[in-house]
Design a protein around this motif. Structure first.
Motif, PDB file in Angstrom:
ATOM      1  N   GLY A   1       0.785  -1.223   0.000  1.00 43.56           N
ATOM      2  CA  GLY A   1       0.000   0.000   0.000  1.00 43.56           C
ATOM      3  C   GLY A   1       0.823   1.283   0.000  1.00 43.56           C
ATOM      4  N   THR A   2       2.151   1.170  -0.098  1.00 42.14           N
ATOM      5  CA  THR A   2       3.011   2.355  -0.169  1.00 42.14           C
ATOM      6  C   THR A   2       3.138   2.815  -1.615  1.00 42.14           C
ATOM      7  N   TRP A   3       2.854   4.094  -1.842  1.00 38.85           N
ATOM      8  CA  TRP A   3       2.978   4.687  -3.169  1.00 38.85           C
ATOM      9  C   TRP A   3       4.308   5.429  -3.267  1.00 38.85           C
ATOM     10  N   SER A   4       4.919   5.429  -4.447  1.00 39.47           N
ATOM     11  CA  SER A   4       6.158   6.174  -4.649  1.00 39.47           C
ATOM     12  C   SER A   4       6.182   6.755  -6.058  1.00 39.47           C
ATOM     13  N   VAL A   5       6.824   7.921  -6.186  1.00 42.95           N
ATOM     14  CA  VAL A   5       6.921   8.575  -7.489  1.00 42.95           C
ATOM     15  C   VAL A   5       8.068   9.575  -7.454  1.00 42.95           C
ATOM     16  N   ASP A   6       8.781   9.703  -8.557  1.00 41.87           N
ATOM     17  CA  ASP A   6       9.841  10.700  -8.666  1.00 41.87           C
ATOM     18  C   ASP A   6       9.226  12.046  -9.037  1.00 41.87           C
ATOM     19  N   ALA A   7       9.746  13.104  -8.433  1.00 39.78           N
ATOM     20  CA  ALA A   7       9.227  14.442  -8.693  1.00 39.78           C
ATOM     21  C   ALA A   7      10.368  15.436  -8.714  1.00 39.78           C
ATOM     22  N   ASP A   8      10.190  16.499  -9.483  1.00 37.75           N
ATOM     23  CA  ASP A   8      11.157  17.590  -9.538  1.00 37.75           C
ATOM     24  C   ASP A   8      10.513  18.822  -8.917  1.00 37.75           C
ATOM     25  N   LEU A   9      10.950  19.204  -7.732  1.00 34.48           N
ATOM     26  CA  LEU A   9      10.448  20.385  -7.030  1.00 34.48           C
ATOM     27  C   LEU A   9      11.567  21.425  -7.085  1.00 34.48           C
ATOM     28  N   PRO A  10      11.480  22.375  -8.010  1.00 35.70           N
ATOM     29  CA  PRO A  10      12.622  23.217  -8.353  1.00 35.70           C
ATOM     30  C   PRO A  10      12.984  24.290  -7.348  1.00 35.70           C
ATOM     31  N   GLU A  11      12.046  24.670  -6.484  1.00 39.80           N
ATOM     32  CA  GLU A  11      12.297  25.776  -5.559  1.00 39.80           C
ATOM     33  C   GLU A  11      12.035  25.356  -4.119  1.00 39.80           C
ATOM     34  N   ALA A  12      12.745  25.999  -3.201  1.00 36.02           N
ATOM     35  CA  ALA A  12      12.468  25.780  -1.779  1.00 36.02           C
ATOM     36  C   ALA A  12      11.132  26.428  -1.426  1.00 36.02           C
ATOM     37  N   GLY A  13      10.540  25.964  -0.321  1.00 42.68           N
ATOM     38  CA  GLY A  13       9.290  26.559   0.134  1.00 42.68           C
ATOM     39  C   GLY A  13       8.203  25.540   0.351  1.00 42.68           C
ATOM     40  N   GLY A  14       6.982  26.026   0.509  1.00 48.84           N
ATOM     41  CA  GLY A  14       5.841  25.173   0.789  1.00 48.84           C
ATOM     42  C   GLY A  14       5.171  24.647  -0.467  1.00 48.84           C
ATOM     43  N   TYR A  15       4.742  23.394  -0.400  1.00 53.51           N
ATOM     44  CA  TYR A  15       4.007  22.743  -1.472  1.00 53.51           C
ATOM     45  C   TYR A  15       2.797  22.039  -0.857  1.00 53.51           C
ATOM     46  N   LYS A  16       1.825  21.734  -1.702  1.00 51.74           N
ATOM     47  CA  LYS A  16       0.664  20.967  -1.263  1.00 51.74           C
ATOM     48  C   LYS A  16       0.552  19.734  -2.145  1.00 51.74           C
ATOM     49  N   ALA A  17       0.381  18.575  -1.508  1.00 54.14           N
ATOM     50  CA  ALA A  17       0.195  17.323  -2.229  1.00 54.14           C
ATOM     51  C   ALA A  17      -1.265  16.898  -2.133  1.00 54.14           C
ATOM     52  N   PHE A  18      -1.829  16.455  -3.242  1.00 54.29           N
ATOM     53  CA  PHE A  18      -3.228  16.034  -3.296  1.00 54.29           C
ATOM     54  C   PHE A  18      -3.312  14.594  -3.787  1.00 54.29           C
ATOM     55  N   ALA A  19      -4.089  13.784  -3.095  1.00 55.23           N
ATOM     56  CA  ALA A  19      -4.359  12.413  -3.520  1.00 55.23           C
ATOM     57  C   ALA A  19      -5.837  12.318  -3.866  1.00 55.23           C
ATOM     58  N   ASP A  20      -6.133  12.035  -5.118  1.00 60.32           N
ATOM     59  CA  ASP A  20      -7.494  11.983  -5.640  1.00 60.32           C
ATOM     60  C   ASP A  20      -7.795  10.524  -5.989  1.00 60.32           C
ATOM     61  N   PHE A  21      -8.741   9.887  -5.283  1.00 57.73           N
ATOM     62  CA  PHE A  21      -8.947   8.456  -5.455  1.00 57.73           C
ATOM     63  C   PHE A  21     -10.345   8.051  -5.011  1.00 57.73           C
ATOM     64  N   ARG A  22     -10.698   6.795  -5.339  1.00 57.65           N
ATOM     65  CA  ARG A  22     -11.925   6.191  -4.818  1.00 57.65           C
ATOM     66  C   ARG A  22     -11.586   4.791  -4.331  1.00 57.65           C
ATOM     67  N   PRO A  23     -11.787   4.512  -3.050  1.00 59.47           N
ATOM     68  CA  PRO A  23     -11.506   3.165  -2.530  1.00 59.47           C
ATOM     69  C   PRO A  23     -12.372   2.119  -3.227  1.00 59.47           C
TER      70      PRO A  23
ATOM     71  N   ALA B   1      -2.172  17.335   1.825  1.00 58.88           N
ATOM     72  CA  ALA B   1      -1.191  17.400   2.907  1.00 58.88           C
ATOM     73  C   ALA B   1      -0.045  18.306   2.467  1.00 58.88           C
ATOM     74  N   ASP B   2       0.597  18.945   3.441  1.00 55.62           N
ATOM     75  CA  ASP B   2       1.662  19.899   3.156  1.00 55.62           C
ATOM     76  C   ASP B   2       3.019  19.216   2.999  1.00 55.62           C
ATOM     77  N   LEU B   3       3.777  19.722   2.030  1.00 56.87           N
ATOM     78  CA  LEU B   3       5.170  19.354   1.850  1.00 56.87           C
ATOM     79  C   LEU B   3       6.011  20.604   2.075  1.00 56.87           C
ATOM     80  N   SER B   4       7.235  20.444   2.509  1.00 57.79           N
ATOM     81  CA  SER B   4       8.134  21.569   2.712  1.00 57.79           C
ATOM     82  C   SER B   4       9.512  21.236   2.162  1.00 57.79           C
ATOM     83  N   VAL B   5       9.969  22.038   1.210  1.00 61.68           N
ATOM     84  CA  VAL B   5      11.298  21.852   0.636  1.00 61.68           C
ATOM     85  C   VAL B   5      12.246  22.828   1.334  1.00 61.68           C
ATOM     86  N   PRO B   6      13.242  22.329   2.063  1.00 60.83           N
ATOM     87  CA  PRO B   6      14.145  23.210   2.821  1.00 60.83           C
ATOM     88  C   PRO B   6      14.936  24.153   1.909  1.00 60.83           C
TER      89      PRO B   6
END
Length: 323
Positions: free
Chosen positions: A140-162, A174-179
């Motif tokens: 049940g663990t999801w993984s994906v490569d991503a390119d986050l080019p700038e530091a700062g706050g990001y928001k991640a969204f999971a859109d699904f139907r069980p 949920a919030d992400l933070s790039v140092p």
């Protein structure tokens, strides 16, 4: 995939009647979230009354049911759990899971629009956008490569139907933070078109709070209509809208039509305000993203379209990445 998606207050997907050019938006009074919403094609749940209970319990249930998508990390017994909440700047691997009410990782999902789960990451200033396609492990663990080019706050969204019987669509955020040192960028200035990789996309219609309507996007290249758009996840275009400030999420899919040059969507804004729109379209084997800034129902004035094209992999603002 070929039906319009109504979206009133994001238990929904972003929605007013639009033509090929912007019309006059309806005047609005105080900003209110609609009482019912649909999200990514799933009808919103109505709060149910509980005999013998008054006050906070019912108010909380009603408030939760009327919120736009992506504003909650937990909803309807499901939680978005980030394993990598502080990814490094640049390219990194994001990992997360969806947990049920008992804290167990969910491993069964319904397939919608060609995927079990759609994962969006956007910067808080709405200048970076990633529509990613994570891979789920057996646990049940999801993984994906991503390119986050700038530091700062990001928001991640999971859109699904069980896959559980009777389960409805959910969008969690949920919030992400790039140092690193953070310098937010302003939203692009108003413009009727977006240019990306030599393509021009014109946005027509109006976006009214609480009123369903049509948004039409027309794709051209070197001044000629693109009439051979290719299906991407089963459609000729995908549209995601995020509200400035809280990043309320609206995900819409096209009305019947295609393969271009027009891609039409039914959409409803949950409130007056400024929204950032991201259109994904595929041509000649590559997905590109056109980005727009639109103001819905501000002070009763006609919504103002704005667009600055940035898209395609490798671009910071409005870039589209594929996992």
């Amino acid at each position: 995939m070929n039906t319009g998606v109504k979206i009133t207050a994001f238990a929904a997907a972003l929605a007013a009647t639009f033509g090929t050019a912007y019309g006059v938006g309806k005047g609005v009074g105080p900003v209110e979230e609609p009482k019912r919403t649909e999200h990514a094609g799933h009808a919103a749940r109505e709060p149910q009354e509980k005999p013998g209970h008054e006050g906070h319990g019912e108010e909380s249930a009603a408030a939760a049911s009327s919120l736009p998508g992506g504003l909650q990390i937990s909803q309807d017994g499901y939680t978005l759990a980030l394993d990598t909440p502080t990814p490094a700047r640049g390219k990194s691997t994001l990992k997360f899971s969806i947990k049920d009410a008992s804290g167990e990782k969910v491993t069964a999902f319904a397939t919608e629009h060609g995927k079990e789960l759609h994962f969006i990451v956007a910067s808080r200033d709405l200048t970076t956008f990633r529509h990613l396609h994570p891979v789920r492990a057996a646990d049940g663990t999801w993984s994906v490569d991503a390119d986050l080019p700038e530091a700062g706050g990001y928001k991640a969204f999971a859109d699904f139907r069980p896959a559980a019987p009777g389960a409805k669509g959910v969008t969690l955020g949920a919030d992400l933070s790039v140092p690193g040192a953070y310098a937010p960028k302003p939203l692009p200035a108003a413009a009727p078109t977006s240019t990306v990789d030599g393509y021009q996309v014109r946005l027509g219609g109006v976006l009214d709070p609480g009123e369903p309507g049509e948004l039409k996007l027309t794709v051209t290249k070197v001044g000629k209509p693109v009439t051979d758009l290719e299906p991407y996840l089963g459609a000729y275009g995908h549209l995601v809208a995020l509200r400035e400030g809280d990043l309320a999420y609206l995900h819409v899919h096209p009305n019947e039509g295609g393969p271009g040059p027009d891609v039409s969507f039914t959409a409803t804004a949950p409130s007056a305000g400024t929204y950032r729109l991201f259109l994904d379209f595929q041509h000649q084997g590559k997905v590109r993203t056109a980005s727009f800034t639109v103001t819905a129902g501000a002070n009763g004035k006609a919504p103002a379209p704005a667009a600055t094209g940035v898209g395609g992999a490798g671009h910071d603002a409005g870039a589209h990445a594929h996992g």
